[in-house]
Design an enzyme around this catalytic site. Structure first.
Site, PDB file in Angstrom:
ATOM      1  N   ASP A   1     120.576 -32.915 105.164  1.00 21.94           N
ATOM      2  CA  ASP A   1     119.710 -32.934 103.991  1.00 21.94           C
ATOM      3  C   ASP A   1     120.024 -34.118 103.077  1.00 21.94           C
ATOM      4  O   ASP A   1     121.043 -34.799 103.240  1.00 21.94           O
ATOM      5  CB  ASP A   1     119.824 -31.605 103.209  1.00 21.94           C
ATOM      6  CG  ASP A   1     121.257 -31.088 103.110  1.00 21.94           C
ATOM      7  OD1 ASP A   1     122.190 -31.874 103.341  1.00 21.94           O
ATOM      8  OD2 ASP A   1     121.438 -29.904 102.821  1.00 21.94           O
TER       9      ASP A   1
ATOM     10  N   ASP B   1     123.979 -18.825  97.615  1.00 24.94           N
ATOM     11  CA  ASP B   1     122.749 -18.034  97.748  1.00 24.94           C
ATOM     12  C   ASP B   1     122.346 -17.855  99.217  1.00 24.94           C
ATOM     13  O   ASP B   1     121.262 -17.363  99.514  1.00 24.94           O
ATOM     14  CB  ASP B   1     121.602 -18.681  96.954  1.00 24.94           C
ATOM     15  CG  ASP B   1     121.245 -20.084  97.458  1.00 24.94           C
ATOM     16  OD1 ASP B   1     121.882 -20.567  98.421  1.00 24.94           O
ATOM     17  OD2 ASP B   1     120.315 -20.683  96.886  1.00 24.94           O
TER      18      ASP B   1
ATOM     19  N   GLU C   1     116.686 -22.770 101.176  1.00 24.76           N
ATOM     20  CA  GLU C   1     116.979 -21.791 100.147  1.00 24.76           C
ATOM     21  C   GLU C   1     116.379 -20.439 100.538  1.00 24.76           C
ATOM     22  O   GLU C   1     115.543 -20.361 101.455  1.00 24.76           O
ATOM     23  CB  GLU C   1     116.391 -22.261  98.815  1.00 24.76           C
ATOM     24  CG  GLU C   1     116.914 -23.620  98.332  1.00 24.76           C
ATOM     25  CD  GLU C   1     118.344 -23.564  97.799  1.00 24.76           C
ATOM     26  OE1 GLU C   1     119.091 -22.611  98.124  1.00 24.76           O
ATOM     27  OE2 GLU C   1     118.727 -24.488  97.070  1.00 24.76           O
TER      28      GLU C   1
ATOM     29  N   HIS D   1     122.055 -20.335 101.467  1.00 23.42           N
ATOM     30  CA  HIS D   1     121.339 -21.442 102.099  1.00 23.42           C
ATOM     31  C   HIS D   1     122.210 -22.131 103.150  1.00 23.42           C
ATOM     32  O   HIS D   1     123.433 -22.146 103.058  1.00 23.42           O
ATOM     33  CB  HIS D   1     120.789 -22.452 101.067  1.00 23.42           C
ATOM     34  CG  HIS D   1     121.782 -23.304 100.363  1.00 23.42           C
ATOM     35  ND1 HIS D   1     121.645 -23.670  99.032  1.00 23.42           N
ATOM     36  CD2 HIS D   1     122.923 -23.908 100.773  1.00 23.42           C
ATOM     37  CE1 HIS D   1     122.649 -24.450  98.688  1.00 23.42           C
ATOM     38  NE2 HIS D   1     123.436 -24.606  99.723  1.00 23.42           N
TER      39      HIS D   1
END
Ligand code: F6R
Length: 249
Positions: free
Chosen positions: A74, A143, A150, A145
């Site tokens: 990413d 979270d 996400e 991810h």
């Protein structure tokens, strides 16, 4: 190094040095195999000790990256490669500059593009042209991810432009000198892209990851915890330090 069960999965639990050395052994075996190797790489704090160990093996033991093609997971949108906070810069600072990888074979998703869908499709095409990812490294966000997939990202997602979750942006705020400076978007490989790798290694370190690791390994599989999709892959190594596993050293 201990092998323990969390849910139905066997995970490796060790201190940071042992974890990194075990994962570095996997990378070394691939790199010494003599074939071209396609590595999927991650940024963030989790892989730093691993990268330091790989650099040490390169310098002291002649481990060569000459046959490596790399694809990072990413990149933040809108920050240039010359900005030290970009994942491009982070990778050069923490690994690529210190080993003999061919710069032409390094790939990080673009931070600037005219058309996100075209740019994303090009990244996917490059991965395909390279023959797919042999070995994919992952960290995990608090979270759930993986990459910047996400919550809400399902197992079929491909490389694309995404919104960053508030929690993710808050975690990045210290690096950027304040929440207002953290990009709101990123380009990430999809969960489906990640799941096509032959081998996936997820490393989680620190007590802050314990809850989400347990959730990913034992909760329902679904887009609410993108990392949970890894349980459907045949060849994932889960490498946790004692704190992330919730086990006393
Ligand atoms: C980074 C990435 C992210 C991180 C995750 C954990 O390329 O894809 O999913 O792996 O946010 O970050 P750290 O390692 O900083 O806790």
């Amino acid at each position: 190094m201990n092998l323990v069960n969390i849910g139905e999965k066997r995970v490796f639990v060790a201190d940071c040095d042992d974890l990194c050395s075990q994962v570095a052994d996997e990378v070394e075996a691939l790199l010494r195999g003599g074939e071209e190797v396609v590595l999927g790489l991650a940024t963030g704090s989790t892989p730093l000790p691993l990268y330091a160990e790989l650099i040490r093996r390169h310098r002291e033991e002649g481990l060569s990256f000459a046959k490596v093609t790399s694809f990072n997971l990413d990149e933040y949108e809108g920050i240039g490669r010359d900005n030290y906070r970009s994942y491009w810069a982070e990778m050069w600072e923490n690994l690529f500059s210190h080993v003999d990888i061919d710069p032409e074979k390094v790939h990080v998703p673009p931070s600037h593009f005219e058309n996100a869908e075209v740019a994303a499709a090009e990244y996917e095409a490059r991965i395909r042209e390279a023959g797919g990812i042999d070995w994919q490294l992952l960290g995990i966000g608090r979270d759930g991810h993986v990459g910047f997939n996400e919550p809400g990202s399902d197992g079929e997602t491909r490389t694309r432009r995404v919104d960053l979750a508030d929690e993710t942006r808050e975690d990045a705020a210290p690096t950027f000198g304040g929440l207002e400076y953290v990009p709101t978007h990123a380009m990430t490989m999809g969960v489906g892209t990640i799941l096509e790798a032959n081998r996936i290694v997820l490393i989680a370190r620190g007590a802050g990851k314990k809850e989400i690791v347990v959730e990913a390994l034992t909760g329902d599989v679904g887009p609410h915890v993108p990392a949970s999709y890894l349980r459907g892959h045949q060849n994932v190594g889960w490498f946790l330090d004692y704190a992330a596993a919730g086990i006393d050293a």
